[in-house]
Design a protein around this motif. Structure first.
Motif, PDB file in Angstrom:
ATOM      1  N   LEU A   6       0.832  -1.197   0.000  1.00  0.00           N
ATOM      2  CA  LEU A   6       0.000   0.000   0.000  1.00  0.00           C
ATOM      3  C   LEU A   6       0.871   1.253   0.000  1.00  0.00           C
ATOM      4  O   LEU A   6       0.582   2.220  -0.713  1.00  0.00           O
ATOM      5  CB  LEU A   6      -0.921  -0.014   1.222  1.00  0.00           C
ATOM      6  CG  LEU A   6      -1.921   1.135   1.344  1.00  0.00           C
ATOM      7  CD1 LEU A   6      -2.811   1.232   0.115  1.00  0.00           C
ATOM      8  CD2 LEU A   6      -2.760   0.983   2.608  1.00  0.00           C
ATOM      9  N   LEU A   9       2.146   1.782  -3.472  1.00  0.00           N
ATOM     10  CA  LEU A   9       1.105   2.320  -4.350  1.00  0.00           C
ATOM     11  C   LEU A   9       0.933   3.826  -4.135  1.00  0.00           C
ATOM     12  O   LEU A   9       0.886   4.608  -5.093  1.00  0.00           O
ATOM     13  CB  LEU A   9      -0.225   1.613  -4.081  1.00  0.00           C
ATOM     14  CG  LEU A   9      -0.328   0.144  -4.500  1.00  0.00           C
ATOM     15  CD1 LEU A   9      -1.597  -0.473  -3.926  1.00  0.00           C
ATOM     16  CD2 LEU A   9      -0.303   0.016  -6.011  1.00  0.00           C
ATOM     17  N   MET A  10       0.852   4.234  -2.883  1.00  0.00           N
ATOM     18  CA  MET A  10       0.638   5.640  -2.593  1.00  0.00           C
ATOM     19  C   MET A  10       1.845   6.475  -3.013  1.00  0.00           C
ATOM     20  O   MET A  10       1.698   7.589  -3.512  1.00  0.00           O
ATOM     21  CB  MET A  10       0.349   5.822  -1.104  1.00  0.00           C
ATOM     22  CG  MET A  10      -0.932   5.120  -0.643  1.00  0.00           C
ATOM     23  SD  MET A  10      -2.408   5.661  -1.533  1.00  0.00           S
ATOM     24  CE  MET A  10      -2.502   7.349  -0.971  1.00  0.00           C
ATOM     25  N   VAL A  34      -4.265   1.976  -9.735  1.00  0.00           N
ATOM     26  CA  VAL A  34      -3.681   2.107  -8.399  1.00  0.00           C
ATOM     27  C   VAL A  34      -4.767   2.371  -7.358  1.00  0.00           C
ATOM     28  O   VAL A  34      -4.745   1.805  -6.259  1.00  0.00           O
ATOM     29  CB  VAL A  34      -2.616   3.221  -8.382  1.00  0.00           C
ATOM     30  CG1 VAL A  34      -2.138   3.498  -6.965  1.00  0.00           C
ATOM     31  CG2 VAL A  34      -1.434   2.840  -9.255  1.00  0.00           C
ATOM     32  N   GLU A  37      -6.577  -0.922  -6.543  1.00  0.00           N
ATOM     33  CA  GLU A  37      -5.824  -1.815  -5.666  1.00  0.00           C
ATOM     34  C   GLU A  37      -5.727  -1.244  -4.254  1.00  0.00           C
ATOM     35  O   GLU A  37      -5.883  -1.975  -3.269  1.00  0.00           O
ATOM     36  CB  GLU A  37      -4.431  -2.066  -6.229  1.00  0.00           C
ATOM     37  CG  GLU A  37      -3.644  -3.089  -5.410  1.00  0.00           C
ATOM     38  CD  GLU A  37      -2.277  -3.403  -5.986  1.00  0.00           C
ATOM     39  OE1 GLU A  37      -1.475  -4.029  -5.253  1.00  0.00           O
ATOM     40  OE2 GLU A  37      -2.002  -3.020  -7.138  1.00  0.00           O
ATOM     41  N   ALA A  38      -5.497   0.065  -4.146  1.00  0.00           N
ATOM     42  CA  ALA A  38      -5.377   0.679  -2.821  1.00  0.00           C
ATOM     43  C   ALA A  38      -6.682   0.560  -2.043  1.00  0.00           C
ATOM     44  O   ALA A  38      -6.690   0.246  -0.849  1.00  0.00           O
ATOM     45  CB  ALA A  38      -4.962   2.137  -2.959  1.00  0.00           C
ATOM     46  N   HIS A  41      -7.409  -2.743  -0.192  1.00  0.00           N
ATOM     47  CA  HIS A  41      -6.668  -3.121   1.017  1.00  0.00           C
ATOM     48  C   HIS A  41      -7.561  -2.970   2.243  1.00  0.00           C
ATOM     49  O   HIS A  41      -8.328  -2.010   2.345  1.00  0.00           O
ATOM     50  CB  HIS A  41      -5.422  -2.238   1.175  1.00  0.00           C
ATOM     51  CG  HIS A  41      -4.246  -2.712   0.380  1.00  0.00           C
ATOM     52  ND1 HIS A  41      -3.146  -3.313   0.945  1.00  0.00           N
ATOM     53  CD2 HIS A  41      -4.006  -2.689  -0.948  1.00  0.00           C
ATOM     54  CE1 HIS A  41      -2.274  -3.622   0.003  1.00  0.00           C
ATOM     55  NE2 HIS A  41      -2.781  -3.248  -1.159  1.00  0.00           N
ATOM     56  N   TRP A  46      -4.428   0.372   6.064  1.00  0.00           N
ATOM     57  CA  TRP A  46      -4.440   1.835   5.979  1.00  0.00           C
ATOM     58  C   TRP A  46      -4.055   2.467   7.313  1.00  0.00           C
ATOM     59  O   TRP A  46      -3.318   3.449   7.362  1.00  0.00           O
ATOM     60  CB  TRP A  46      -5.822   2.321   5.552  1.00  0.00           C
ATOM     61  CG  TRP A  46      -6.087   2.143   4.095  1.00  0.00           C
ATOM     62  CD1 TRP A  46      -6.619   1.044   3.477  1.00  0.00           C
ATOM     63  CD2 TRP A  46      -5.822   3.092   3.061  1.00  0.00           C
ATOM     64  NE1 TRP A  46      -6.699   1.247   2.126  1.00  0.00           N
ATOM     65  CE2 TRP A  46      -6.221   2.494   1.841  1.00  0.00           C
ATOM     66  CE3 TRP A  46      -5.296   4.371   3.039  1.00  0.00           C
ATOM     67  CZ2 TRP A  46      -6.103   3.152   0.624  1.00  0.00           C
ATOM     68  CZ3 TRP A  46      -5.178   5.039   1.832  1.00  0.00           C
ATOM     69  CH2 TRP A  46      -5.578   4.423   0.640  1.00  0.00           C
ATOM     70  N   ARG A 342      -9.400   6.018   2.281  1.00  0.00           N
ATOM     71  CA  ARG A 342      -9.822   4.715   1.745  1.00  0.00           C
ATOM     72  C   ARG A 342     -11.256   4.773   1.224  1.00  0.00           C
ATOM     73  O   ARG A 342     -11.559   4.272   0.128  1.00  0.00           O
ATOM     74  CB  ARG A 342      -9.700   3.651   2.827  1.00  0.00           C
ATOM     75  CG  ARG A 342     -10.088   2.241   2.379  1.00  0.00           C
ATOM     76  CD  ARG A 342      -9.841   1.241   3.500  1.00  0.00           C
ATOM     77  NE  ARG A 342     -10.127  -0.127   3.072  1.00  0.00           N
ATOM     78  CZ  ARG A 342     -11.299  -0.731   3.261  1.00  0.00           C
ATOM     79  NH1 ARG A 342     -12.291  -0.074   3.856  1.00  0.00           N
ATOM     80  NH2 ARG A 342     -11.484  -1.972   2.863  1.00  0.00           N
TER      81      ARG A 342
END
Length: 381
Positions: A6, A9-10, A34, A37-38, A41, A46, A342
């Motif tokens: 994660l 990705l960020m 992205v 996928e994020a 999670h 997070w 999120r």
């Protein structure tokens, strides 16, 4: 492994953000995958990411609804709300253009100063907050106190003459003058202000959410400690933070039995009302966009009791941030900010993929498709 992925990705979003413009191939091939996928999670990933000191708020992507540019500075927000006839959203505010630019602006400056000075004389409202009209991060905020001028004035004309000299040493600077709120809400004697995160998830038809789990900025100084304790930003003093639920608990201990619940509900309703007014004033009429544009905003509010009775706290909009820091560093970042990001990503992805909206903790404040929140006739013309 999930947290590491994660974070990766960020971080990639932060590095690529400037290259990803709305409607470009990169928007479809880089940003949306992205985000998908994020958003998949689990929440505990997070929350763990929020505790990672290497995580930066710039890693959170922004959409491109801000190309409308209406809300790029405080002056724009004040003018738009005034033009739309929206009342009670801001503290009483006046735009004071800098002198020496043009005859038109000089004339506007004189009119604004005349309105402020006449209002101060008639209402005895002699303390005003002055801010750079296009300032950021609370820098340059100070107090213009006309109390001594009012006491020493022999009559209205002498007061207007002294007041009309203006509130600044450099009259060429564009300023925003706002009513000083004299009865701020505080916890343990220290002032609090609210950051409400806003998601404009779709601009056609308009769909807007507010996170009801507000981030609360908490001063570390009292008025007895510092003359600038009323300025709740990190440039004036060190800040702490609270959860909105913690403020509610503190109010329960301070107010008569049963009163706190009504105050808390009233603040939340006032913030929803203010967000609807800003969206209305922005003139965000439906656009034909594929994919729909979206944006994350940060709306800052001062809370004021209005008088010493403390029966109702009114949220007054102070700032509407186009590129808000997500505030991970604050103590409440784990439980407030990360769930919001999120949820926001989940909603944006669902709209892009034409899927039903997911269940989230965010509250809908405007949904043009269902006719929700479009009517602001109670506060705007």
């Amino acid at each position: 492994p999930g947290v590491a992925r994660l974070a990766e990705l960020m971080r990639s979003l932060g590095l690529d953000r400037k290259a990803i413009v709305h409607g470009s191939p990169a928007y479809e091939t880089k940003l949306l995958p992205v985000l998908r996928e994020a958003a998949s999670h689990p929440l505990h990933d997070w929350l763990a990411l929020g505790a990672n000191t290497s995580f930066k708020s710039d890693y959170v992507p922004r959409g491109h609804i801000t190309e409308l540019r209406m809300m790029e500075n405080k002056e724009a927000v004040v003018r738009a709300l005034a033009d739309a006839g929206c009342q009670g959203v801001l503290p009483r505010s006046f735009v004071l253009p800098g002198a020496g630019v043009s005859e038109r602006r000089d004339a506007e400056r004189l009119r604004s100063l005349s309105k402020v000075c006449n209002f101060a004389w008639e209402t005895n409202m002699t303390r005003w907050v002055r801010k750079p009209a296009r300032g950021a991060f609370g820098m340059g905020v100070s107090l213009w106190d006309l109390s001594a001028v009012k006491r020493s004035a022999t009559d209205k004309e002498s007061f207007l003459t002294s007041c009309g000299a203006g509130p600044e040493a450099d009259p060429s600077q564009d300023l925003l003058l706002q009513e000083f709120l004299s009865h701020p809400v505080g916890v343990a004697g220290k002032k609090v202000e609210i950051r409400a995160h806003v998601l404009v998830a779709r601009d056609s038809p308009l769909l807007v959410f507010v996170d009801p789990n507000f981030v609360v900025k908490w001063a570390t100084r009292t008025s007895a400690d510092s003359e600038r304790a009323w300025v709740v930003n990190s440039h004036a003093q060190k800040l702490d933070s609270l959860l909105w639920s913690e403020v509610a608990t503190a109010l329960e201990a301070e107010l008569p039995a049963g009163a706190a619940a009504g105050v808390v509900a009233g603040v939340a309703a006032g913030i929803r009302r203010a967000v609807r007014a800003v969206v209305y004033a922005a003139g965000m009429s439906p656009k034909t966009q594929n994919p729909p544009r979206w944006e994350i905003y940060g709306a800052d509010f001062a809370l004021d009791w209005g008088d010493s009775a403390r029966t109702r706290a009114t949220p007054f909009l102070l700032d509407w941030n186009m590129r808000p820091g997500i505030g991970i560093a604050c103590r409440c970042g784990l439980s407030a900010t990360m769930p919001f990001v999120r949820d926001a990503f989940s909603i944006v992805v669902a709209i892009a993929d034409a899927l039903p909206l997911p269940e989230t903790n965010l509250e809908v404040v405007v949904d043009e498709a269902r006719g929700l929140g479009a009517d602001v006739s109670d506060i705007c013309r």
